[in-house]
Design a protein around this motif. Sequence first.
Motif, PDB file in Angstrom:
ATOM      1  N   GLY A 122       0.820  -1.211   0.000  1.00  0.00           N
ATOM      2  CA  GLY A 122       0.000   0.000   0.000  1.00  0.00           C
ATOM      3  C   GLY A 122       0.846   1.250   0.000  1.00  0.00           C
ATOM      4  O   GLY A 122       1.481   1.591  -1.004  1.00  0.00           O
ATOM      5  N   ALA A 123       0.899   1.951   1.134  1.00  0.00           N
ATOM      6  CA  ALA A 123       1.676   3.192   1.226  1.00  0.00           C
ATOM      7  C   ALA A 123       2.013   3.452   2.683  1.00  0.00           C
ATOM      8  O   ALA A 123       1.395   2.902   3.607  1.00  0.00           O
ATOM      9  CB  ALA A 123       0.897   4.360   0.643  1.00  0.00           C
ATOM     10  N   ILE A 124       2.985   4.321   2.899  1.00  0.00           N
ATOM     11  CA  ILE A 124       3.365   4.758   4.236  1.00  0.00           C
ATOM     12  C   ILE A 124       3.629   6.256   4.176  1.00  0.00           C
ATOM     13  O   ILE A 124       4.166   6.765   3.180  1.00  0.00           O
ATOM     14  CB  ILE A 124       4.605   3.989   4.747  1.00  0.00           C
ATOM     15  N   ALA A 125       3.224   6.977   5.218  1.00  0.00           N
ATOM     16  CA  ALA A 125       3.414   8.426   5.250  1.00  0.00           C
ATOM     17  C   ALA A 125       3.839   8.845   6.646  1.00  0.00           C
ATOM     18  O   ALA A 125       3.318   8.346   7.657  1.00  0.00           O
ATOM     19  CB  ALA A 125       2.124   9.147   4.866  1.00  0.00           C
ATOM     20  N   GLY A 126       4.792   9.732   6.707  1.00  0.00           N
ATOM     21  CA  GLY A 126       5.286  10.228   7.996  1.00  0.00           C
ATOM     22  C   GLY A 126       6.479  11.118   7.781  1.00  0.00           C
ATOM     23  O   GLY A 126       6.519  11.926   6.859  1.00  0.00           O
ATOM     24  N   PHE A 127       7.487  10.959   8.642  1.00  0.00           N
ATOM     25  CA  PHE A 127       8.740  11.696   8.516  1.00  0.00           C
ATOM     26  C   PHE A 127       9.862  10.722   8.225  1.00  0.00           C
ATOM     27  O   PHE A 127       9.736   9.514   8.450  1.00  0.00           O
ATOM     28  CB  PHE A 127       9.057  12.468   9.804  1.00  0.00           C
ATOM     29  N   HIS A 128      10.970  11.264   7.729  1.00  0.00           N
ATOM     30  CA  HIS A 128      12.141  10.410   7.523  1.00  0.00           C
ATOM     31  C   HIS A 128      12.712   9.986   8.870  1.00  0.00           C
ATOM     32  O   HIS A 128      12.729  10.749   9.841  1.00  0.00           O
ATOM     33  CB  HIS A 128      13.213  11.151   6.721  1.00  0.00           C
ATOM     34  N   GLU A 137       6.090   6.082  10.296  1.00  0.00           N
ATOM     35  CA  GLU A 137       4.826   6.697  10.686  1.00  0.00           C
ATOM     36  C   GLU A 137       4.974   7.366  12.048  1.00  0.00           C
ATOM     37  O   GLU A 137       5.682   6.863  12.930  1.00  0.00           O
ATOM     38  CB  GLU A 137       3.725   5.647  10.701  1.00  0.00           C
ATOM     39  N   ILE A 138       4.293   8.505  12.228  1.00  0.00           N
ATOM     40  CA  ILE A 138       4.439   9.260  13.475  1.00  0.00           C
ATOM     41  C   ILE A 138       3.051   9.673  13.992  1.00  0.00           C
ATOM     42  O   ILE A 138       2.786  10.869  14.168  1.00  0.00           O
ATOM     43  CB  ILE A 138       5.348  10.494  13.257  1.00  0.00           C
ATOM     44  N   PRO A 139       2.152   8.705  14.243  1.00  0.00           N
ATOM     45  CA  PRO A 139       0.784   9.055  14.638  1.00  0.00           C
ATOM     46  C   PRO A 139       0.705   9.811  15.964  1.00  0.00           C
ATOM     47  O   PRO A 139      -0.266  10.510  16.229  1.00  0.00           O
ATOM     48  CB  PRO A 139       0.080   7.697  14.743  1.00  0.00           C
ATOM     49  N   GLY A 140       1.735   9.678  16.817  1.00  0.00           N
ATOM     50  CA  GLY A 140       1.703  10.350  18.108  1.00  0.00           C
ATOM     51  C   GLY A 140       2.547  11.601  18.169  1.00  0.00           C
ATOM     52  O   GLY A 140       2.896  12.056  19.257  1.00  0.00           O
ATOM     53  N   CYS A 141       2.891  12.191  17.017  1.00  0.00           N
ATOM     54  CA  CYS A 141       3.739  13.383  16.991  1.00  0.00           C
ATOM     55  C   CYS A 141       3.142  14.485  17.871  1.00  0.00           C
ATOM     56  O   CYS A 141       1.959  14.822  17.760  1.00  0.00           O
ATOM     57  CB  CYS A 141       3.879  13.898  15.562  1.00  0.00           C
ATOM     58  N   ILE A 142       3.982  15.061  18.751  1.00  0.00           N
ATOM     59  CA  ILE A 142       3.513  16.118  19.650  1.00  0.00           C
ATOM     60  C   ILE A 142       3.997  17.495  19.212  1.00  0.00           C
ATOM     61  O   ILE A 142       3.864  18.475  19.945  1.00  0.00           O
ATOM     62  CB  ILE A 142       3.960  15.847  21.102  1.00  0.00           C
ATOM     63  N   LEU A 143       4.533  17.579  18.006  1.00  0.00           N
ATOM     64  CA  LEU A 143       5.045  18.848  17.491  1.00  0.00           C
ATOM     65  C   LEU A 143       3.976  19.611  16.716  1.00  0.00           C
ATOM     66  O   LEU A 143       3.901  20.841  16.781  1.00  0.00           O
ATOM     67  CB  LEU A 143       6.239  18.563  16.577  1.00  0.00           C
ATOM     68  N   LEU A 144       3.134  18.892  15.970  1.00  0.00           N
ATOM     69  CA  LEU A 144       2.203  19.490  15.021  1.00  0.00           C
ATOM     70  C   LEU A 144       0.844  19.768  15.660  1.00  0.00           C
ATOM     71  O   LEU A 144       0.428  19.093  16.597  1.00  0.00           O
ATOM     72  CB  LEU A 144       2.005  18.552  13.829  1.00  0.00           C
ATOM     73  N   THR A 145       0.135  20.751  15.095  1.00  0.00           N
ATOM     74  CA  THR A 145      -1.254  20.950  15.497  1.00  0.00           C
ATOM     75  C   THR A 145      -2.046  19.702  15.084  1.00  0.00           C
ATOM     76  O   THR A 145      -1.668  19.001  14.132  1.00  0.00           O
ATOM     77  CB  THR A 145      -1.864  22.183  14.833  1.00  0.00           C
ATOM     78  N   VAL A 148      -2.922  19.560  11.300  1.00  0.00           N
ATOM     79  CA  VAL A 148      -1.775  19.282  10.427  1.00  0.00           C
ATOM     80  C   VAL A 148      -1.335  17.835  10.566  1.00  0.00           C
ATOM     81  O   VAL A 148      -1.028  17.170   9.569  1.00  0.00           O
ATOM     82  CB  VAL A 148      -0.622  20.258  10.724  1.00  0.00           C
ATOM     83  N   LEU A 149      -1.316  17.309  11.792  1.00  0.00           N
ATOM     84  CA  LEU A 149      -0.983  15.899  11.969  1.00  0.00           C
ATOM     85  C   LEU A 149      -1.979  15.013  11.231  1.00  0.00           C
ATOM     86  O   LEU A 149      -1.606  13.996  10.638  1.00  0.00           O
ATOM     87  CB  LEU A 149      -0.960  15.550  13.461  1.00  0.00           C
ATOM     88  N   GLY A 150      -3.247  15.432  11.219  1.00  0.00           N
ATOM     89  CA  GLY A 150      -4.256  14.688  10.460  1.00  0.00           C
ATOM     90  C   GLY A 150      -3.982  14.682   8.968  1.00  0.00           C
ATOM     91  O   GLY A 150      -4.459  13.799   8.246  1.00  0.00           O
ATOM     92  N   GLY A 151      -3.193  15.657   8.493  1.00  0.00           N
ATOM     93  CA  GLY A 151      -2.825  15.696   7.086  1.00  0.00           C
ATOM     94  C   GLY A 151      -1.975  14.518   6.657  1.00  0.00           C
ATOM     95  O   GLY A 151      -1.828  14.254   5.460  1.00  0.00           O
ATOM     96  N   ARG A 152      -1.426  13.780   7.618  1.00  0.00           N
ATOM     97  CA  ARG A 152      -0.649  12.579   7.274  1.00  0.00           C
ATOM     98  C   ARG A 152      -1.522  11.547   6.578  1.00  0.00           C
ATOM     99  O   ARG A 152      -1.067  10.835   5.666  1.00  0.00           O
ATOM    100  CB  ARG A 152      -0.047  11.992   8.557  1.00  0.00           C
ATOM    101  N   ASP A 153      -2.795  11.466   6.966  1.00  0.00           N
ATOM    102  CA  ASP A 153      -3.701  10.538   6.293  1.00  0.00           C
ATOM    103  C   ASP A 153      -3.903  10.946   4.833  1.00  0.00           C
ATOM    104  O   ASP A 153      -4.021  10.091   3.946  1.00  0.00           O
ATOM    105  CB  ASP A 153      -5.051  10.505   7.009  1.00  0.00           C
ATOM    106  N   ASN A 154      -3.955  12.262   4.586  1.00  0.00           N
ATOM    107  CA  ASN A 154      -4.066  12.721   3.204  1.00  0.00           C
ATOM    108  C   ASN A 154      -2.814  12.368   2.412  1.00  0.00           C
ATOM    109  O   ASN A 154      -2.883  11.988   1.245  1.00  0.00           O
ATOM    110  CB  ASN A 154      -4.283  14.243   3.180  1.00  0.00           C
ATOM    111  N   ALA A 155      -1.654  12.504   3.053  1.00  0.00           N
ATOM    112  CA  ALA A 155      -0.405  12.149   2.380  1.00  0.00           C
ATOM    113  C   ALA A 155      -0.387  10.672   2.007  1.00  0.00           C
ATOM    114  O   ALA A 155       0.067  10.290   0.919  1.00  0.00           O
ATOM    115  CB  ALA A 155       0.783  12.491   3.281  1.00  0.00           C
ATOM    116  N   HIS A 156      -0.905   9.842   2.902  1.00  0.00           N
ATOM    117  CA  HIS A 156      -0.994   8.398   2.628  1.00  0.00           C
ATOM    118  C   HIS A 156      -1.871   8.143   1.404  1.00  0.00           C
ATOM    119  O   HIS A 156      -1.503   7.386   0.486  1.00  0.00           O
ATOM    120  CB  HIS A 156      -1.560   7.705   3.864  1.00  0.00           C
ATOM    121  N   ALA A 157      -3.030   8.801   1.357  1.00  0.00           N
ATOM    122  CA  ALA A 157      -3.944   8.612   0.229  1.00  0.00           C
ATOM    123  C   ALA A 157      -3.344   9.140  -1.067  1.00  0.00           C
ATOM    124  O   ALA A 157      -3.520   8.541  -2.145  1.00  0.00           O
ATOM    125  CB  ALA A 157      -5.270   9.309   0.521  1.00  0.00           C
TER     126      ALA A 157
END
Length: 404
Positions: A122-128, A137-145, A148-157
């Motif tokens: 499939g695909a993977i989205a996150g940070f290097h 994948e960084i689903p628990g990132c505490i840096l982003l609003t 914006v963190l929810g935008g990771r799902d858009n990146a995956h799609a």
Amino acid sequence: MGEHLIQRLGIHGDGVAEGPVFVPLTLPGEVVSGTVEGQRLAEVKIVTPSEERVAAPCRHFRSCGGCQLQHASDGFVADWKVAVVRDALAAHGIETAFRPIVTSPPASRRRATFAARRTKKGAIAGFHARGSDAVIEIPGCILLTPDVLGGRDNAHALALLGASRKAALAVAVTASRAGLDVAVTGGKPADVTLRQELAALCEARGLARLTWDGEVIALRAPPAQVFGPAEVVPPPGAFLQATQDGEAALVHAVREIVGDARSITDLFAGCGTFSLPLAAGARVHAVEGDAAMIAALEQGWRHAKGLQRVTGEARDLFRRPLLPDELQGADAVVIDPPRAGAEAQIAELARSGVARIAHVSCSPVTFARDAATLVRAGYALDWVQVVDQFRWSPHVEMVGAFTR
């Protein structure tokens, strides 16, 4: 495996031992062991930890390359960032007063660029990952609003639709008043089918705007940003301060420096971060190399209420800096160049005699170089405000107050 004493932090946040040997995720005063490979230490173990060492608040810290300093106390990081700026100035023989640092809180970054890659399943989205091209994948990132963190799902799609198997997409996600503004680079060429699929994704996920390798594919609602009393729709990929808290601190410092100036020239003005708030009390001439940014700034000014006149000029300030005679009418100048600084423009400012200069910078080294030019020309650096928008990273921003 020998032991090494960490003497200081380098400009990228790594500990530096004698050699020099660079040791990531360490702090000054720590004794560490490991194997020297070139100029880096591998298989690092902390023998004697620093009193400033803390448990990283994010569960992804050890693997993610997005943050470098979560192992250090907030007080240590704040003092270190101020010291980086102070030391850069001291290298040019400049001393000045420092205001208390302003640090953006966790979960406040309003823009981020995700890496998104196709996989066999499939695909993977996150940070290097740290020191790697691998994507984690960084689903628990505490840096982003959260949005914006929810935008990771858009990146995956988006990766499922338009990424090649050879390279990762770069998916820049920015929060706006109308929803997420998403700009993708590194994707497959957009044929008719892909454009239709991308437009459908934009609608289904409620994105404000979706741009694919510079082409606006869909615009559901203008992704406006607020600068003072004005709303501005930046062009895709335009520069925006990383956090609202950081932007507010920078604007506050600049306001104090320009004071009661009635006419202000704003150099490297972008889309109006400083120009539009300052126009509440002064005429502003905004100069920026990107014509699309100037057009966005001017449109924002035209639709705002209660602002004095703002004029815009698209001009390459590296090749054609404003000359002293063009600066004669300005009571104050704001300059916010990119990381490389603005050597040519600073040289002309030094000759201009403008009474007040607010110098915003994201590079202590080039800020100090440019400050030295102004000081040699007779300016005083009255104070510096350090701003930490990029929490837990080695990046630092500052504003200097220069007066004749």
